[in-house]
Design a protein around this motif. Structure first.
Motif, short mmCIF file in Angstrom:
data_model
loop_
_atom_site.label_atom_id
_atom_site.label_comp_id
_atom_site.label_asym_id
_atom_site.label_seq_id
_atom_site.Cartn_x
_atom_site.Cartn_y
_atom_site.Cartn_z
N ASP B 81 -9.24 -1.68 8.65
CA ASP B 81 -7.90 -2.50 8.55
C ASP B 81 -6.73 -1.42 8.27
OD1 ASP B 81 -8.69 -2.05 6.27
OD2 ASP B 81 -8.28 -4.11 5.48
N PRO B 83 -3.48 0.09 8.12
CA PRO B 83 -2.11 -0.19 8.44
C PRO B 83 -1.34 0.89 9.05
CG PRO B 83 -2.43 0.13 6.13
CD PRO B 83 -3.59 0.30 6.53
N GLU B 87 3.89 -0.24 8.54
CA GLU B 87 3.48 -1.50 7.51
C GLU B 87 3.24 -0.89 5.90
OE1 GLU B 87 0.38 -4.23 10.51
OE2 GLU B 87 -0.05 -2.28 9.79
N ILE B 88 2.78 0.32 6.14
CA ILE B 88 2.76 1.07 4.68
C ILE B 88 4.12 1.29 4.00
CG2 ILE B 88 2.26 3.17 3.37
CD1 ILE B 88 0.05 3.53 5.63
N ALA B 91 5.25 -2.01 2.61
CA ALA B 91 4.65 -2.21 1.57
C ALA B 91 5.27 -1.29 0.19
CB ALA B 91 3.07 -2.11 1.61
N GLN B 94 8.30 -2.58 -0.80
CA GLN B 94 8.47 -3.85 -1.71
C GLN B 94 7.62 -3.49 -2.89
OE1 GLN B 94 5.29 -6.00 -2.44
NE2 GLN B 94 6.17 -8.12 -1.96
N LEU B 138 -1.83 1.27 -3.22
CA LEU B 138 -1.75 0.52 -1.85
C LEU B 138 -2.80 1.14 -1.04
CD1 LEU B 138 2.09 0.64 -1.42
CD2 LEU B 138 0.63 -1.16 -2.45
N LYS B 139 -3.33 -0.13 -0.26
CA LYS B 139 -4.36 0.21 1.14
C LYS B 139 -3.45 1.07 2.19
CE LYS B 139 -6.92 -4.23 0.64
NZ LYS B 139 -6.97 -5.33 1.50
#
Lengths: 229, 230
Positions: B81, B83, B87-88, B91, B94, B138-139
């Motif tokens: 999955d 990203p 998207e990273i 995140a 955020q 973070l992923k």
């Protein structure tokens, strides 16, 4: 002698050291927090604005030589521009979804006036701990009630042996006189370690054993009398 | 005397212990990680899904008795999955915005192929470290390059005394065994400590001074036999 760490500091000395230590924390006003000490137990009181400041103050006090425990009477005041509970809850859910350690969908979040309740079930204690620590520094989080439970675990006869091996491999706990007793998957640690960091590390080591259901940490910080058994 | 001799452990024994520790550390996929030991220095290789796992493995090993240094050659392969950079980046933004330990707008992040470069200027080292830690968790993050700088600081005459006092207050650090040398706004730590945690705490103590912009942590981890089995 088991530990050579000099003499045990007096309560007065501990109070001064904790105050100095708190003064060195960035973003914390020295006068915000009151420090009282009795029997090597430190009580912190006062007002801060974030849970992060509270955690930092507690950790700093625990790290001071001679401190046995910290009682926390610090209050967290509401922020002037606190996010609404809805906005905060959304941000927390996002944060948990992006965290590499928190299992997907395992944790539910309830937010009320900045107080966060975490529920759900995870496989490992470190996942429970990281879930909490990953949101502790978020703006608007005033308190966290971590009610996450662990998946029930099969008992094992080798818990004690495994934990002793783990304690022996660690630079922080190696050689410390630690007793490990196990009853129904509950591990009790007792004995002596030289610092709070070592005490906490010993507990994490115990949690690494996959058959442990609970850990009771009765380790004392400090010194053994020379020549004592 | 090398660390290996001091702890009474041969390289072969350390390798065995490290492998045991990795098997045993929750959150580490031990079979995916290779261990090599030369003169007490441990090299970790292999592939893990997340950057944070790489960090967890190295940290578990650093905390072991007899280990002086860890070369972390574990690579992050990503997961099913993984990203996109966009998207990273969202995140990361955020995470930085919501962090109560990072002043709003002081840190910028750039994401490229899962790597994150942090830039900006902050007042404290702890803010800089905090930002890196938030992002590393973070992923999808493959690596973090922390280029955040510290605001210039004035030197002070009593810096050395204050750092030494902080080392004395800390339960993990033995102030008598750590030599602090201050040159302008640079602190140089030399001497011996018993554990990685003590080495780390000593560095944090030096960073606690408002008059330090650089810390050179030359402390050597030396597992003394002063803690004996009762």
């Amino acid at each position: 002698m088991t530990y050579v760490q000099g003499k045990v500091p007096t309560d007065t000395a501990i109070q001064q050291m904790v105050e100095d230590e708190l003064a060195s924390i960035p973003g914390l006003w020295q006068t915000q927090i009151g420090v009282s000490v009795g029997g090597r137990v430190v009580t912190l009181s006062g007002d801060v604005t974030t849970l992060q400041q509270l955690s930092a103050a507690t950790a700093a006090a625990l790290g001071v030589t001679g401190v046995q425990a910290v009682a926390n009477d610090i209050q967290i005041r509401a922020l002037h521009h606190a996010p609404t509970d809805t906005v905060l809850a959304e941000a927390i859910v996002q944060r948990l979804a992006w965290n590499a350690t928190v299992p997907d969908g395992a944790v539910s979040v309830v937010v009320h006036e900045g107080n966060v309740i975490l529920t759900g079930e995870v496989r490992w204690e470190f996942q429970r701990r990281v879930t909490e620590s990953s949101i502790r520094h978020m703006r608007g989080v005033r308190w966290i009630d971590n009610r996450i439970t662990l998946t029930p675990r099969e008992p094992s006869l080798r818990i004690r042996e495994h934990i002793h091996a783990g304690l022996g491999r660690s630079a922080l706990t190696h050689g410390c006189p630690i007793d490990v007793t196990v009853a129904d998957g509950t591990v009790t640690l007792s004995g002596f370690v030289p610092s709070h960091q070592a005490k906490r590390h010993a507990e994490r080591i115990a949690w690494n054993e996959p058959h442990v259901a609970a850990v009771v940490n009765e380790l004392e910080i400090g010194h053994r009398v020379p020549g004592a058994p | 005397m090398t660390i290996t001799e001091a702890a009474g452990l041969t390289d072969a024994r350390i390798k065995e212990l490290v492998e045991d520790e990795l098997i045993w550390t929750a959150g580490v996929d031990a079979p995916a990680i290779g261990v090599a030991v030369t003169d007490g220095a441990v090299t970790l290789t292999g592939e893990v899904p997340y950057y944070w796992h790489r960090h967890t493995a190295a940290k578990a090993v650093l905390r072991m008795r007899g280990v002086q240094a860890v070369a972390n050659e574990i690579t992050v392969r990503g997961s099913h999955d993984t990203p996109t950079d966009t998207e990273i980046a969202a995140a990361v933004a955020q995470a930085l915005t919501w962090s109560s330990r990072i002043p709003t707008g002081e840190i910028d992040a750039e994401v490229h192929d899962g790597g994150v470069v942090l830039t900006g200027q902050v007042s404290w080292d702890t803010t800089r470290r905090g930002a890196e830690r938030e992002i590393a968790a973070l992923k999808g993050v493959q690596w973090v390059d922390n280029r955040i700088t510290l605001a210039p600081r004035a030197s002070a005459a009593d810096t050395r005394t204050r750092i030494t006092a902080a080392l004395e207050r800390n339960a993990l650090t033995d102030a008598e065994a750590i030599h602090v040398h201050v040159d302008g706004t640079t602190a140089i730590l030399t001497g011996e400590v018993r554990s990685y945690d003590a080495k780390h705490q000593a560095e944090l103590a030096a960073w606690g001074s408002p008059h330090i912009t650089e810390v050179r942590n030359n402390l050597i981890i030396h597992t003394h036999a002063t803690q004996v089995q009762p």
